[in-house]
Design a protein around this motif. Structure first.
Motif, PDB file in Angstrom:
ATOM      1  N   CYS A  66       0.249   1.602  10.046  1.00 61.74           N
ATOM      2  CA  CYS A  66      -1.174   1.895   9.964  1.00 61.74           C
ATOM      3  C   CYS A  66      -1.943   0.594  10.124  1.00 61.74           C
ATOM      4  CB  CYS A  66      -1.493   2.558   8.624  1.00 61.74           C
ATOM      5  SG  CYS A  66      -3.197   3.121   8.531  1.00 61.74           S
ATOM      6  N   ALA A  72      -2.894   5.159   3.028  1.00 58.58           N
ATOM      7  CA  ALA A  72      -3.365   6.514   2.762  1.00 58.58           C
ATOM      8  C   ALA A  72      -4.520   6.905   3.677  1.00 58.58           C
ATOM      9  CB  ALA A  72      -3.794   6.639   1.305  1.00 58.58           C
ATOM     10  N   GLU A  75      -3.286   8.824   6.640  1.00 61.97           N
ATOM     11  CA  GLU A  75      -2.891  10.191   6.312  1.00 61.97           C
ATOM     12  C   GLU A  75      -4.096  11.126   6.271  1.00 61.97           C
ATOM     13  OE1 GLU A  75       0.164  11.317   6.134  1.00 61.97           O
ATOM     14  OE2 GLU A  75       0.867   9.314   6.627  1.00 61.97           O
ATOM     15  N   LYS A  76      -5.282  10.583   5.974  1.00 66.89           N
ATOM     16  CA  LYS A  76      -6.488  11.408   5.891  1.00 66.89           C
ATOM     17  C   LYS A  76      -7.158  11.557   7.257  1.00 66.89           C
ATOM     18  CE  LYS A  76      -7.442  10.203   1.118  1.00 66.89           C
ATOM     19  NZ  LYS A  76      -8.291   9.472   0.198  1.00 66.89           N
ATOM     20  N   ARG A  78      -5.700  11.087  10.396  1.00 63.31           N
ATOM     21  CA  ARG A  78      -4.852  11.600  11.476  1.00 63.31           C
ATOM     22  C   ARG A  78      -5.029  13.109  11.694  1.00 63.31           C
ATOM     23  NH1 ARG A  78      -1.061   8.701  14.263  1.00 63.31           N
ATOM     24  NH2 ARG A  78       0.693   9.857  15.084  1.00 63.31           N
TER      25      ARG A  78
END
Length: 106
Positions: A66, A72, A75-76, A78
């Motif tokens: 990343c 994190a 993950e939000k 994408r």
């Protein structure tokens, strides 16, 4: 994604643009010159498919790293990027299929 959408608009400009202009009330004999892009439609169609394929590979392959310090965040964002991509693919599919469907509107 932007390259894919832009080239799809250019690829379908021989059919979509005249129809849109007629629907908003702009007509004239000059509209016959809008079909001059017809010979390069296959080139832009291939460019569209290549650009969207590349964007799809980048978005749907597993993320190995990343760019943001906080992992994190990827993950939000994408899933949102994937939804935008799928929306662009649907829009481009409509544009690329429009020359086949255009005779039903004229």
């Amino acid at each position: 994604m932007a390259v894919g959408v832009a080239s799809a608009i250019i690829a379908s400009s021989c059919c979509v643009l005249p129809l849109v202009l007629v629907l908003i009330g702009i007509t004239g004999a000059w509209m016959t010159t809008l079909t001059s892009l017809r010979p390069v439609t296959p080139v832009f169609t291939v460019l569209t498919l290549v650009a969207l394929g590349w964007a799809g590979v980048i978005l749907f392959r597993p993320a190995t790293s990343c760019a943001v310090a906080d992992g994190a965040a990827c993950e939000k964002t994408r899933p949102v990027a994937r939804m935008v991509f799928l929306g662009c693919v649907a829009f481009v599919a409509l544009l690329l299929l429009f020359p086949l469907l255009a005779p039903f509107f004229y």
